[in-house]
Design a protein around this motif. Structure first.
Motif, short mmCIF file in Angstrom:
data_model
loop_
_atom_site.label_atom_id
_atom_site.label_comp_id
_atom_site.label_asym_id
_atom_site.label_seq_id
_atom_site.Cartn_x
_atom_site.Cartn_y
_atom_site.Cartn_z
N GLN A 1 -2.32 59.92 -20.52
CA GLN A 1 -0.88 59.62 -20.27
C GLN A 1 -0.57 59.31 -19.09
O GLN A 1 -1.10 59.65 -17.81
N ASP A 2 0.46 58.25 -18.66
CA ASP A 2 0.68 57.79 -17.54
C ASP A 2 2.34 58.00 -17.33
O ASP A 2 2.92 57.48 -18.23
N ASN A 3 2.57 59.11 -16.40
CA ASN A 3 4.12 59.58 -16.48
C ASN A 3 4.81 58.35 -15.53
O ASN A 3 5.99 58.57 -15.68
N LYS A 4 4.13 57.57 -14.93
CA LYS A 4 5.09 56.58 -14.06
C LYS A 4 4.24 54.85 -14.39
O LYS A 4 3.82 54.63 -13.42
N PHE A 5 4.11 54.41 -15.47
CA PHE A 5 3.54 53.10 -15.71
C PHE A 5 4.04 52.11 -14.99
O PHE A 5 5.15 51.83 -15.16
N ARG A 6 3.26 51.67 -14.21
CA ARG A 6 3.53 50.75 -13.17
C ARG A 6 4.48 49.40 -13.83
O ARG A 6 5.35 48.91 -13.48
N LEU A 7 4.10 49.07 -15.01
CA LEU A 7 4.62 47.94 -15.61
C LEU A 7 5.98 48.15 -16.13
O LEU A 7 6.91 47.44 -16.43
#
Lengths: 133, 138
Positions: free
Chosen positions: B75-81
């Motif tokens: 889980q990535d809470n602030k996905f760069r893309l």
């Protein structure tokens, strides 16, 4: 250089007579490589290193191995009479091989699993072998 | 015409994913060049979450869950893309396009380390997203 499925990606020998003998040695040494890798799970052999060291010495030459994290195997067969070659030098040769192999992997025109046909790679291997012989 | 659009969309996503796959293979080769040998599958997944993600996206995966039977959720809470897009529901349906390449990246990286997997992604609320990795036991 052998792929994870144990077929050769690249073979080179200097001098070129008796080439078949070297190919055979490389093939048999793959078993030793596999043995060492599976032994790592059980024995507390240094698990952290990629370099496998001397695989086995025969009458005429010594065989060294190195396995990358992507399960690609590098095998080097060196003439026993070449006693000047120290462990450090073998390690640095494997390092160079690994670096060049990484460059090849990043080449978008290269399909992983194909034979390696790169002039840059050939040149690197040539110069390395010249240094030793 | 809508169906044609759908088909096109699907093909694009597949193409992006396979590009990501090839890039992932090369990247992993470069990143693991100087690291120690991996102990097991979990070790590899942790590497993907920390070093790999940091090098590519400049941050780590926020949460890794597993059922210890071959399924991992990253889980990535602030996905760069996705951060540049509005945080509402507006672009939710377009998000998969941006995730396809990354799915391929993960799949390619794992494949070069000897792990066959299927990677899918889902977005429930921007910019957070989850990547699900299913390990295929051959």
């Amino acid at each position: 250089i052998c792929s994870p499925q144990n077929y050769p990606l690249y073979i080179r020998s200097v001098p070129t007579e008796n080439e078949l003998k070297f190919h055979y040695t490389v093939h048999t040494s793959l078993d030793v490589v596999d043995e060492k890798i599976s032994a790592m799970g059980k024995a507390l052999v240094d698990q952290r290193e990629l370099y496998l060291g001397l695989l086995y010495p025969t009458e005429d030459y010594k065989v060294y191995g190195y396995v990358t994290n992507s399960k690609v195997k590098f095998v080097m067969v060196v003439d026993s009479s070449n006693t000047a070659l120290r462990d450090n030098e073998i390690r640095s040769m494997f390092r160079k091989l690994h670096n060049s192999y990484t460059d090849i992997m990043c080449n978008p025109f290269y399909n992983p699993g194909d034979r390696i046909h790169s002039r840059a790679f050939d040149n690197m291997v040539n110069s390395m072998m010249m240094q030793v012989c | 015409a809508a169906e044609q659009g759908e088909g096109e969309n699907g093909r694009c996503t597949t193409k992006l994913e396979s590009m990501g796959f090839r890039v992932g293979q090369g990247l992993i080769e470069r990143f693991t060049k100087d690291t120690a040998r991996f102990k097991d599958e979990l070790d590899i997944m942790k590497f993907i979450c920390k070093d790999f993600w940091t090098t590519v996206f400049k941050k780590q995966i926020d949460n890794l869950r597993t059922n210890h039977q071959g399924i991992y959720v990253l889980q990535d809470n602030k996905f760069r893309l996705l951060t540049q897009m509005s945080a509402g529901k507006q672009y939710l349906e377009h998000a998969p396009k941006y995730l396809a390449f990354t799915c391929g990246l993960i799949r390619g990286g794992l494949s070069n380390l000897g792990i066959k997997s299927i990677v899918t992604a889902e977005v429930s609320s921007m910019p957070a997203c989850k990547f699900q990795v299913m390990i295929q036991k051959i």
